[in-house]
Enzyme design. Structure first.
Site, PDB file in Angstrom:
ATOM      1  N   ASN A  55       0.868  -1.183   0.000  1.00 55.08           N
ATOM      2  CA  ASN A  55       0.000   0.000   0.000  1.00 55.08           C
ATOM      3  C   ASN A  55       0.907   1.236   0.000  1.00 55.08           C
ATOM      4  OD1 ASN A  55      -1.763   2.073   0.592  1.00 55.08           O
ATOM      5  ND2 ASN A  55      -2.242   1.360   2.664  1.00 55.08           N
ATOM      6  N   LYS A  94       0.086   4.289  -0.159  1.00 54.46           N
ATOM      7  CA  LYS A  94      -0.510   5.472   0.494  1.00 54.46           C
ATOM      8  C   LYS A  94      -0.324   6.705  -0.403  1.00 54.46           C
ATOM      9  CE  LYS A  94       0.080   3.207   4.883  1.00 54.46           C
ATOM     10  NZ  LYS A  94       0.218   3.292   6.328  1.00 54.46           N
ATOM     11  N   HIS A 140      -9.321   1.049   5.590  1.00 55.44           N
ATOM     12  CA  HIS A 140      -8.000   1.252   6.198  1.00 55.44           C
ATOM     13  C   HIS A 140      -8.148   2.232   7.367  1.00 55.44           C
ATOM     14  CE1 HIS A 140      -3.871   2.542   6.761  1.00 55.44           C
ATOM     15  NE2 HIS A 140      -3.521   1.402   6.183  1.00 55.44           N
ATOM     16  N   GLU A 178      -6.496   4.729   8.199  1.00 57.49           N
ATOM     17  CA  GLU A 178      -6.282   6.158   7.916  1.00 57.49           C
ATOM     18  C   GLU A 178      -7.570   6.835   7.438  1.00 57.49           C
ATOM     19  OE1 GLU A 178      -2.652   5.484   5.774  1.00 57.49           O
ATOM     20  OE2 GLU A 178      -1.667   5.033   7.666  1.00 57.49           O
ATOM     21  N   GLU A 215      -4.974  -5.249  10.984  1.00 56.67           N
ATOM     22  CA  GLU A 215      -3.937  -4.226  11.131  1.00 56.67           C
ATOM     23  C   GLU A 215      -4.103  -3.510  12.468  1.00 56.67           C
ATOM     24  OE1 GLU A 215      -2.117  -2.946   7.210  1.00 56.67           O
ATOM     25  OE2 GLU A 215      -3.821  -1.634   7.544  1.00 56.67           O
ATOM     26  N   GLY A 263       3.055   1.945  10.819  1.00 62.25           N
ATOM     27  CA  GLY A 263       4.010   3.037  10.647  1.00 62.25           C
ATOM     28  C   GLY A 263       4.821   3.346  11.895  1.00 62.25           C
ATOM     29  N   SER A 293       3.899  -2.481  10.230  1.00 64.89           N
ATOM     30  CA  SER A 293       5.364  -2.563  10.351  1.00 64.89           C
ATOM     31  C   SER A 293       5.931  -3.904   9.871  1.00 64.89           C
ATOM     32  CB  SER A 293       5.824  -2.245  11.779  1.00 64.89           C
ATOM     33  OG  SER A 293       5.481  -0.906  12.096  1.00 64.89           O
TER      34      SER A 293
HETATM   35  P1  PGA Z   1       3.218   0.091   7.635  1.00 68.99           P
HETATM   36  O1  PGA Z   1       1.703   0.351   7.118  1.00 68.99           O
HETATM   37  O2  PGA Z   1       3.688  -1.183   6.965  1.00 68.99           O
HETATM   38  O3  PGA Z   1       3.985   1.295   7.187  1.00 68.99           O
HETATM   39  O4  PGA Z   1       3.141  -0.062   9.101  1.00 68.99           O
HETATM   40  C1  PGA Z   1       0.792  -0.708   6.998  1.00 68.99           C
HETATM   41  C2  PGA Z   1      -0.523  -0.199   6.474  1.00 68.99           C
HETATM   42  O5  PGA Z   1      -0.924   0.924   6.789  1.00 68.99           O
HETATM   43  O6  PGA Z   1      -1.212  -0.923   5.721  1.00 68.99           O
END
Ligand code: PGA
Length: 246
Positions: free
Chosen positions: A9, A11, A96, A98, A165, A171, A204
């Protein structure tokens, strides 16, 4: 047997030029990919067409980072499933954390997005996960069960992916312990009630923890943010190796 789904992803990263340069490095590294897995890239909407052309002839699949529940209409800033399909997109991330956080998306909206994706023959990747406060107050199971029941209502479980997740792991560099991630993925499988549903872990994921995560019995793939932005590290993730047990 469930096929693993390894998704990157991106983003809000990558211009069209950057996406083409990424594909130039990434595609050759996927030439000898074992056929027990599918690799998916989710660029921002603006880079979908360029990346679709750059991936032509490879087995790498394309995903969007969201999709609207309606086929068209007065929805400024939104994209429909048909618009995505025109560019060869086959997956759509929905729910997601976000957009859940920044656009206040509800489980009901996420469910409508996922249903419209399936109606158009896109495979929704439906994300669920708890915050650190919910985890420390022992609400993880209750929160995820509610998300599973509401976001996945009426979906065909054979044509979807669920991504577990934990929000505190996204992140942050704090990966969920592999055994704990596996326990939650197993619970999600029992709540969905369909043994072959594909369940990813996300948060992560990196080249140095992928093998341990993929060795878990209920983790059928990963959703990768930061580490998918580098074609070499994401290629290593896609080429995960699980020890053979006899
Ligand atoms: P990350 O993000 O691997 O940077 O932790 C995962 C995600 O948001 O799907």
């Amino acid at each position: 047997m469930r096929k693993a789904v390894i998704a990157g992803n991106w983003k809000m990263h990558m211009t069209c030029a950057e996406a083409r340069a990424y594909a130039e490095s990434f595609v050759p590294q996927m030439a000898d990919l074992p056929d027990d897995r599918v690799v998916v890239l989710a660029p921002p909407f603006t880079a979908i067409a360029a990346l679709s052309e750059a991936l032509a002839g490879s087995d790498i699949k394309l995903s969007s980072q969201n999709v609207h529940w309606d086929n068209g209409g007065a929805y400024t800033g939104s994209i429909s499933a048909d618009m995505l399909k025109e560019h060869g997109v086959s997956y759509a991330i929905v729910g997601h954390s976000e957009p859940r956080k920044y656009h206040s998306e509800s489980d009901e909206q996420i469910n409508r997005r996922a249903l419209s994706a399936q109606a158009a023959d896109l495979i929704p990747i439906v994300c669920v996960g708890e915050t650190d406060i919910q985890r420390s107050s022992r609400e993880t199971e209750r929160v995820i069960r509610r998300q599973v029941e509401q976001s996945l209502e009426d979906l065909d479980p054979s044509r979807m992916v669920v991504a577990y997740e934990p929000i505190w792991a996204i992140g942050t560099g704090k990966t969920c312990d592999a055994a704990e991630a596996n326990r939650i993925c197993g619970l999600i499988r029992s709540w969905v009630g369909y043994q072959d549903v594909v369940i990813q872990y996300g948060g992560s994921v990196k080249a140095d923890n992928i093998d341990q995560l993929m060795a878990q019995s209920d983790i059928d793939g990963v959703l990768v943010g930061g580490a998918s932005l580098d074609p070499i590290s994401f290629a290593r993730i896609a080429q995960y190796r699980v020890p053979v047990t006899i």
